[in-house]
Write a protein that holds these residues in place. Structure first.
Motif: not given
Length: 301
Positions: A9-20
């Motif tokens: 997956p592209p890094r720019g579109g990945r959501l961190s655990d905290r953000g999720f």
């Protein structure tokens, strides 16, 4: 060497655990802010204004409403609130504890009695208030009828219309409505006490009172403190029983914070002063809640 067929997956579109996690919490936080935070802040801000329900507009008065509240009926209202709160907490606690001990002793029909004792708790508070209003009625009340037949009084007493008996009548009504849940909670605590400890204490010659002090109460103390403080908090802000029975009368003898704030806002139409009184009431209530939370942490540890 790259591995075919595995897409990264592209890094720019990945959501961190905290953000999720924040994304999941966002709807609940937004609802909490809209339903709790905004109305609370808006209401507290009203205390700094002179505002009426019958006149449009408002004017900033600073701390004037708070000074008037403290210089007015605040301290008498606080005394009456504490009188009601203590009476409506201590009496049902003692009654609930006595019944819990009786039911825990294994008496015959304890299951049926437990269900019957819960009956006052499931009745709505307004219905309970009307029931006891009929019991305390000066002309045809059951209480006056029983006391007259027993020869304890010569004429009917206006229990809700006298300044020396109104608060007692309100406390009795609230006691009847709230002792069942305290009984159930204390009974649950009693059933966690190992019977082997009671049997060992009995073999050592300890009587019922000493067994309660040395065996039962140490195990029950944590849940008893939480139940007592929780009921104290509820009674400190209780409204319906007092308002239905007496409306805060006679002559303000049963006017607690809940009734005073209601009367100031919706009978005196003074939103600013009602909010100031309510804010002072809230500060006191937060202090009691802090004590409750501390007791709960101790009970859990």
């Amino acid at each position: 060497m790259t591995t075919l067929g595995r897409a990264r997956p592209p890094r720019g579109g990945r959501l961190s655990d905290r953000g999720f996690a924040w994304l999941l919490l966002a709807p609940g936080l937004a609802m909490f802010a809209a339903i709790i935070i905004y109305p609370l802040v808006s209401a507290l801000a009203t205390g700094f204004f002179e505002q009426s329900l019958v006149r449009p507009g408002r004017s900033f008065v600073g701390l004037a409403n708070f000074r008037e509240a403290l210089a007015g009926e605040f301290w008498p209202i606080l005394g009456r609130t504490l009188e009601f709160t203590l009476g409506a907490t201590v009496l049902p606690f003692l009654l609930g504890l006595a019944l819990a001990l009786a039911l825990n002793s294994g008496i015959r029909g304890s299951g049926v009695l437990r269900g019957l004792f819960l009956f006052p708790w499931v009745i709505p508070g307004v219905v309970v208030s009307f029931l006891w209003m009929w019991i305390f009625n000066a002309n045809y009340g059951v209480l006056n009828g029983v006391l007259t037949r027993m020869g304890l009084i010569d004429a009917g007493i206006s229990w809700l219309g006298r300044t020396d008996t109104a608060m007692l009548a309100v406390i009795i009504t609230k006691t009847w409505a709230s002792f069942p849940w305290m009984m159930v909670m204390l009974l649950a605590g009693l059933q966690t006490v190992p019977r082997e400890l009671h049997e060992a204490a009995a073999v050592d010659g300890a009587g019922a009172i000493r067994r309660f002090r040395s065996v039962t109460w140490p195990h029950l103390r944590g849940i008893a403190a939480i139940v007592f403080l929780l009921e104290f908090i509820w009674n400190f802000q209780h409204f319906d029983t007092i308002y239905v029975l007496t409306g805060g009368g006679p002559a303000g003898a049963t006017k607690t914070f809940a009734v005073a704030v209601y009367d100031t806002a919706f009978k005196g139409f003074d939103l600013g002063r009602a909010t100031a009184l309510g804010a002072l009431w809230m500060v006191l209530l937060l202090g009691i809640v802090a004590v409750y939370l501390r007791a709960e942490r101790k009970g859990a540890s």
